[in-house]
Design a protein around this motif. Structure first.
Motif, mmCIF file in Angstrom:
data_model
loop_
_atom_site.group_PDB
_atom_site.id
_atom_site.type_symbol
_atom_site.label_atom_id
_atom_site.label_comp_id
_atom_site.label_asym_id
_atom_site.label_seq_id
_atom_site.Cartn_x
_atom_site.Cartn_y
_atom_site.Cartn_z
ATOM 1 N N PHE A 161 0.834 -1.194 0.000
ATOM 2 C CA PHE A 161 0.000 0.000 0.000
ATOM 3 C C PHE A 161 0.874 1.252 0.000
ATOM 4 N N ALA A 162 0.351 2.327 -0.595
ATOM 5 C CA ALA A 162 0.997 3.637 -0.584
ATOM 6 C C ALA A 162 0.013 4.650 -0.012
ATOM 7 N N VAL A 163 0.544 5.809 0.403
ATOM 8 C CA VAL A 163 -0.300 6.887 0.944
ATOM 9 C C VAL A 163 -0.435 7.963 -0.128
ATOM 10 N N GLY A 164 -1.677 8.364 -0.404
ATOM 11 C CA GLY A 164 -1.874 9.374 -1.422
ATOM 12 C C GLY A 164 -3.288 9.918 -1.451
ATOM 13 N N ILE A 165 -3.586 10.660 -2.531
ATOM 14 C CA ILE A 165 -4.912 11.248 -2.752
ATOM 15 C C ILE A 165 -5.441 10.688 -4.055
ATOM 16 N N TRP A 166 -6.703 10.337 -4.081
ATOM 17 C CA TRP A 166 -7.285 9.817 -5.314
ATOM 18 C C TRP A 166 -8.673 10.406 -5.562
ATOM 19 N N LEU A 167 -9.016 10.420 -6.830
ATOM 20 C CA LEU A 167 -10.350 10.827 -7.264
ATOM 21 C C LEU A 167 -11.239 9.587 -7.206
ATOM 22 N N VAL A 168 -12.261 9.648 -6.388
ATOM 23 C CA VAL A 168 -13.131 8.485 -6.174
ATOM 24 C C VAL A 168 -14.104 8.375 -7.343
ATOM 25 N N ARG A 169 -14.010 7.273 -8.078
ATOM 26 C CA ARG A 169 -14.909 7.077 -9.216
ATOM 27 C C ARG A 169 -15.030 5.590 -9.508
ATOM 28 N N GLN A 170 -16.102 5.268 -10.184
ATOM 29 C CA GLN A 170 -16.335 3.888 -10.620
ATOM 30 C C GLN A 170 -15.972 3.761 -12.105
ATOM 31 N N PRO A 171 -15.379 2.661 -12.579
ATOM 32 C CA PRO A 171 -15.121 1.458 -11.770
ATOM 33 C C PRO A 171 -13.778 1.486 -11.070
ATOM 34 N N GLU A 172 -12.940 2.524 -11.275
ATOM 35 C CA GLU A 172 -11.587 2.521 -10.729
ATOM 36 C C GLU A 172 -11.207 3.916 -10.269
ATOM 37 N N ASN A 173 -10.640 4.003 -9.051
ATOM 38 C CA ASN A 173 -10.155 5.285 -8.538
ATOM 39 C C ASN A 173 -8.947 5.751 -9.352
ATOM 40 N N ILE A 174 -8.724 7.074 -9.384
ATOM 41 C CA ILE A 174 -7.595 7.643 -10.105
ATOM 42 C C ILE A 174 -6.722 8.391 -9.106
ATOM 43 N N VAL A 175 -5.476 7.931 -8.933
ATOM 44 C CA VAL A 175 -4.542 8.541 -7.991
ATOM 45 C C VAL A 175 -4.018 9.844 -8.591
ATOM 46 N N VAL A 176 -4.085 10.930 -7.807
ATOM 47 C CA VAL A 176 -3.645 12.244 -8.299
ATOM 48 C C VAL A 176 -2.444 12.781 -7.515
ATOM 49 N N TRP A 177 -2.078 12.124 -6.406
ATOM 50 C CA TRP A 177 -0.932 12.573 -5.604
ATOM 51 C C TRP A 177 -0.475 11.424 -4.724
ATOM 52 N N THR A 178 0.839 11.285 -4.556
ATOM 53 C CA THR A 178 1.394 10.225 -3.717
ATOM 54 C C THR A 178 2.461 10.806 -2.814
ATOM 55 N N ALA A 179 2.422 10.432 -1.544
ATOM 56 C CA ALA A 179 3.429 10.871 -0.584
ATOM 57 C C ALA A 179 4.656 9.975 -0.683
ATOM 58 N N ASN A 180 5.845 10.583 -0.646
ATOM 59 C CA ASN A 180 7.101 9.806 -0.684
ATOM 60 C C ASN A 180 7.005 8.715 -1.738
ATOM 61 N N ARG A 181 6.742 9.117 -2.952
ATOM 62 C CA ARG A 181 6.319 8.180 -3.998
ATOM 63 C C ARG A 181 7.353 7.133 -4.355
ATOM 64 N N ASP A 182 8.623 7.375 -4.053
ATOM 65 C CA ASP A 182 9.661 6.402 -4.408
ATOM 66 C C ASP A 182 10.027 5.467 -3.258
ATOM 67 N N ASP A 183 9.325 5.591 -2.114
ATOM 68 C CA ASP A 183 9.507 4.626 -1.036
ATOM 69 C C ASP A 183 8.835 3.315 -1.415
ATOM 70 N N SER A 184 9.314 2.217 -0.854
ATOM 71 C CA SER A 184 8.706 0.915 -1.129
ATOM 72 C C SER A 184 7.324 0.848 -0.479
ATOM 73 N N PRO A 185 6.384 0.097 -1.084
ATOM 74 C CA PRO A 185 5.044 -0.035 -0.488
ATOM 75 C C PRO A 185 5.109 -0.627 0.915
#
Length: 779
Positions: free
Chosen positions: A63-87
């Motif tokens: 898992f990663a920590v971030g912000i996503w646009l909630v939509r069906q059928p699939e959420n769209i991630v728009v921002w990720t914290a420390n994106r190059d850290d391992s999940p």
């Protein structure tokens, strides 16, 4: 119905006034002590309208920590914290602590800051704009995600100068990808490949302002208008996109994203009522053809268009580094370590029409097509040629930014007997018609002597079988030492080293002893591995075989190994002149400038081979003078390559501590991030500065401003006093300035600013211009 209408009005109003709504709505405030976890409820904090959420989302095997646009059928991630850290695992937690920090705690007990702020955090909120905001004790904003974009801009978000969007690796992997979009200080918006010098030659898309403005910024408003604001007093807008306004019955959210393929696109998401079901459409595309993106196909491969889609293929004589991950590019399908005298016999020349790549040739000469191919065939440095308008342009490998459907013809050196085609377009071999004619004439003659050859071959075969049996009885074919690693017994090496008496040195993997082989009296260096990962004999032999396949004049040659239970030893060629550390720091007379420059270039070429030219990419992880040896001809050779994976975790930490004390460890190695080739480039930069100045990176018995070598070199460079670095020496100051600038580029804290190893070699050789490093500028 009234409830639905009120929600729509609330969301629309929040898009217009942003943060103020969240501050007024106390029910949406996230207070200290609030916690999230991927495996329990809640795993996210939603915005008031529930169209955006902040928290844990699935990535790779965790898992990663971030912000996503909630939509069906699939959420769209728009921002990720420390994106190059391992999940992280499902047992991790995210907490706004009582002490006022936003902390991610992993299952192993590690703590990672999501937002690095100086003031304590009092509360947080997820806004309907997609902005996650942290507040201080007086309700002032101390941090917001809009200030740190990853690959996406949302409505109301700006991209100021000196900031950039970096694409994701893919739609499912949101770590840093291969392309960046920078808002430059000259006010222009430009896209580059990440692993490039970020010069105009590397740009593949730009939006240019008519005049240069320092304060220009890229903006996306809530109505979907994407524009550059020139930062002047008049606030002139230069629009990229004008979108249509949504109807009163629908809510539209816009996002501008630098996608994984390197193309900047504007998307709209149309929501009806309060449902998360939406329709997505592409409102604008920066480039229509993926092949226009430089770096879409990696080294030694080319892009051919099929509509708007690009397809990558290897050049003749190259194979995919990883068939399942073509973004890594291609590598030669034969070894090219030695410059052979019989190159015209050893290599064939293969032509490929309508091909082009963007790189710098090391030679441009007007000549005929036949002379051009012959010139490359006889040149050890020539890997490929572009021929256009009677100009013969010769290139070293690797090749980058390759494309089809261009006007030039490309020629490649292909080893005799190898396949020239790899699933790409049809290619033609020079002299193919002549070869067919010769074969046709020869076939008649061959048919006449077939019978005689068959009889003579039978008798010759019988003789060879008899000879082979005699040799086999002696138990030594005499070829293993030349063509393969030799497997020694422990007793052999104990006898060769006289009981491991003469210790040459001690490093990360154990002690090194001098020895002499019984057969032939050849001197060797025996490394007795200590505290390495316990693995089976088969696995250890496989690792050694992989290392044994790396052959280069600037790498110490591995001759053989011994594995008997827990005893593991490596046998290397012996080099008389010791290590670079001995030569630079301990010798009574320092090497002359010309020798030091040649050593610096040797080391760079060795690292380039490990990074880009050997069969499997090798990251050394421990480049320092003690691991660079000097042979009788004063050629520098790198040792201990390919061994980093053998260290136990505890030993890795110890070794990194030693490297850190010496200043050779890259800053990102201390942040528990994924190590890349850029870590080796940082270490090489430190070694290069040591070679220039003939002193260690950290020295105590000097004035305070000279203790750290890189800082002192930077100050001398900025002040135009490079002569202080090489006092009383006869040096070429043009070469000195070039080497200093390369060293300062390599030691940048930001890995993305460091050049790749190929560019380092080209800059040292003087075939590529060296720009002024940032540390030398008045920023």
């Amino acid at each position: 119905m009234a409830l639905v209408v009120s929600k729509l009005l609330l969301f629309s109003f929040s898009l217009l006034v942003g943060i103020a709504v969240a501050q007024q709505n106390k029910s949406d405030i996230i207070n200290k002590g609030s916690r999230l976890s991927p495996s329990t409820h809640p795993n996210s904090w939603p915005s008031p309208s529930s169209y955006f959420a902040f928290g844990f989302y699935p990535q790779s095997n965790g898992f990663a920590v971030g912000i996503w646009l909630v939509r069906q059928p699939e959420n769209i991630v728009v921002w990720t914290a420390n994106r190059d850290d391992s999940p992280v695992s499902a047992n991790s937690t995210l907490e706004l602590t009582i002490g006022g920090k936003l902390l991610l705690r992993t299952e192993q007990g590690q703590e990672r800051l999501i937002a690095n702020v100086s003031d304590p955090i009092d509360s947080a909120t997820m806004l309907d704009s997609g902005n996650f905001v942290l507040y201080g004790s007086n309700s002032s904003v101390v941090w917001q995600s809009f200030d740190f974009p990853t690959d996406t801009l949302l409505g109301g978000q700006n991209l100021s100068n000196d900031y950039k969007l970096v694409s994701s690796m893919s739609n499912s992997d949101h770590s840093s990808g291969r392309f960046l979009l920078a808002m430059q200080r000259d006010g222009n918006l430009v896209a580059y490949p990440v692993n490039s010098s970020v010069e105009s030659d590397d740009a593949y898309w730009s939006f240019l302002l008519p005049n240069s403005f320092y304060d220009a910024q890229l903006s996306l408003d809530y109505k979907g208008q994407l524009y550059l604001n020139d930062g002047s007093s008049t606030g002139q807008r230069n629009r990229l996109v004008n979108s249509t306004h949504p109807t009163e019955k629908e809510i539209v959210i816009y996002r501008a994203t630098l996608d994984a393929d390197g193309i900047f696109r504007l998307y709209s998401h149309h929501f009806e009522n309060s449902s998360t079901a939406s329709t997505m459409s592409t409102k604008w595309v920066g480039l229509q053809d993926q092949c226009e993106v430089k770096g879409f196909c990696n080294f030694n491969s080319y892009c051919s268009s099929s509509g708007s889609k690009g397809d990558c293929n290897c050049y003749p004589g190259f194979d995919w580094i990883n068939q399942s991950e073509k973004s890594l590019g291609c590598t030669l399908n034969f070894s090219e370590d030695v410059c052979r005298k019989d190159l015209k016999i050893y290599y064939n020349i293969t032509a490929m029409e309508n091909t082009w790549w963007a790189d710098f040739p090391f030679s441009v000469v007007s000549m005929t097509r036949e002379d051009c191919t012959r010139s490359c065939q006889e040149d050890c440095n020539c890997g490929a040629v572009l021929y256009e308008g009677e100009k013969c342009q010769k290139y070293k490998l690797p090749l980058r930014y390759g494309k089809r459907n261009m006007s030039a013809t490309a020629f490649f050196k292909v080893i005799m007997g190898s396949s020239a085609s790899h699933g790409g377009p049809e290619i033609a071999t020079e002299g193919k018609k002549s070869l067919i004619l010769i074969l046709a004439i020869s076939s008649g003659s061959i048919a006449c002597v077939c019978f005689a050859l068959a009889v003579s071959s039978f008798f010759f075969y019988c003789h060879q079988v008899h000879s082979y049996r005699k040799i086999s009885e002696n138990g030594n074919l005499g070829l293993s030492e030349e063509f393969a690693l030799r497997s020694f017994s422990y007793s052999e090496l104990e006898k060769a080293t006289n009981g491991f008496q003469e210790e040459l040195g001690r490093g990360s993997f154990g002690a090194v002893y001098r020895g002499t082989l019984q057969e032939g009296g050849k001197n060797i260096a025996v490394k007795r591995l200590e505290r390495v990962v316990e693995e089976g004999e088969r696995e250890f032999r496989a690792e050694m075989t992989a290392i044994g396949r790396t052959h280069h004049r600037n790498l110490v040659q591995l001759l053989g190994f011994c594995v008997e239970g827990c005893r593991k030893l490596l046998v290397y060629e012996y080099l008389n002149n010791g290590s670079l550390a001995d030569v630079l720091f301990k010798a009574e007379v320092r090497p002359v400038w010309r020798e030091r420059f040649r050593i610096a270039l040797d080391v760079a070429r060795g690292i380039l081979y490990l990074h880009e030219e050997c069969e499997v990419q090798i990251i050394h992880c421990n480049i320092k003078p003690q691991n660079i040896l000097i042979d009788d001809s004063w050629t520098a050779k790198i040792s201990d390559f390919g061994l980093a994976k053998l260290l136990q975790p505890s030993q890795v930490s110890t070794d990194e501590g030693v490297s850190e004390i010496g200043g050779y460890l890259a800053p990102e190695s201390q942040r528990n991030t994924l190590i890349s080739v850029k870590a080796d480039i940082y270490s090489y930069g430190v070694v290069l500065l040591e070679i220039i100045c003939c002193r260690s990176n950290i020295k105590i018995d000097v004035p305070p401003d000279e203790i750290i070598l890189s800082g002192w070199v930077n100050n001398c460079f900025a002040a135009g006093e490079l002569d202080k670095l090489v006092e009383d020496e006869d040096v070429d100051f043009k070469t000195l300035e070039r080497m200093v600038k390369v060293g300062l580029w390599c030691t940048q804290d930001d890995p993305t600013l460091r050049p790749c190893m190929k560019d380092v070699v080209l800059m040292l050789e003087g075939t590529m211009e060296v720009p002024v490093p940032p540390v030398g500028k008045d920023l």
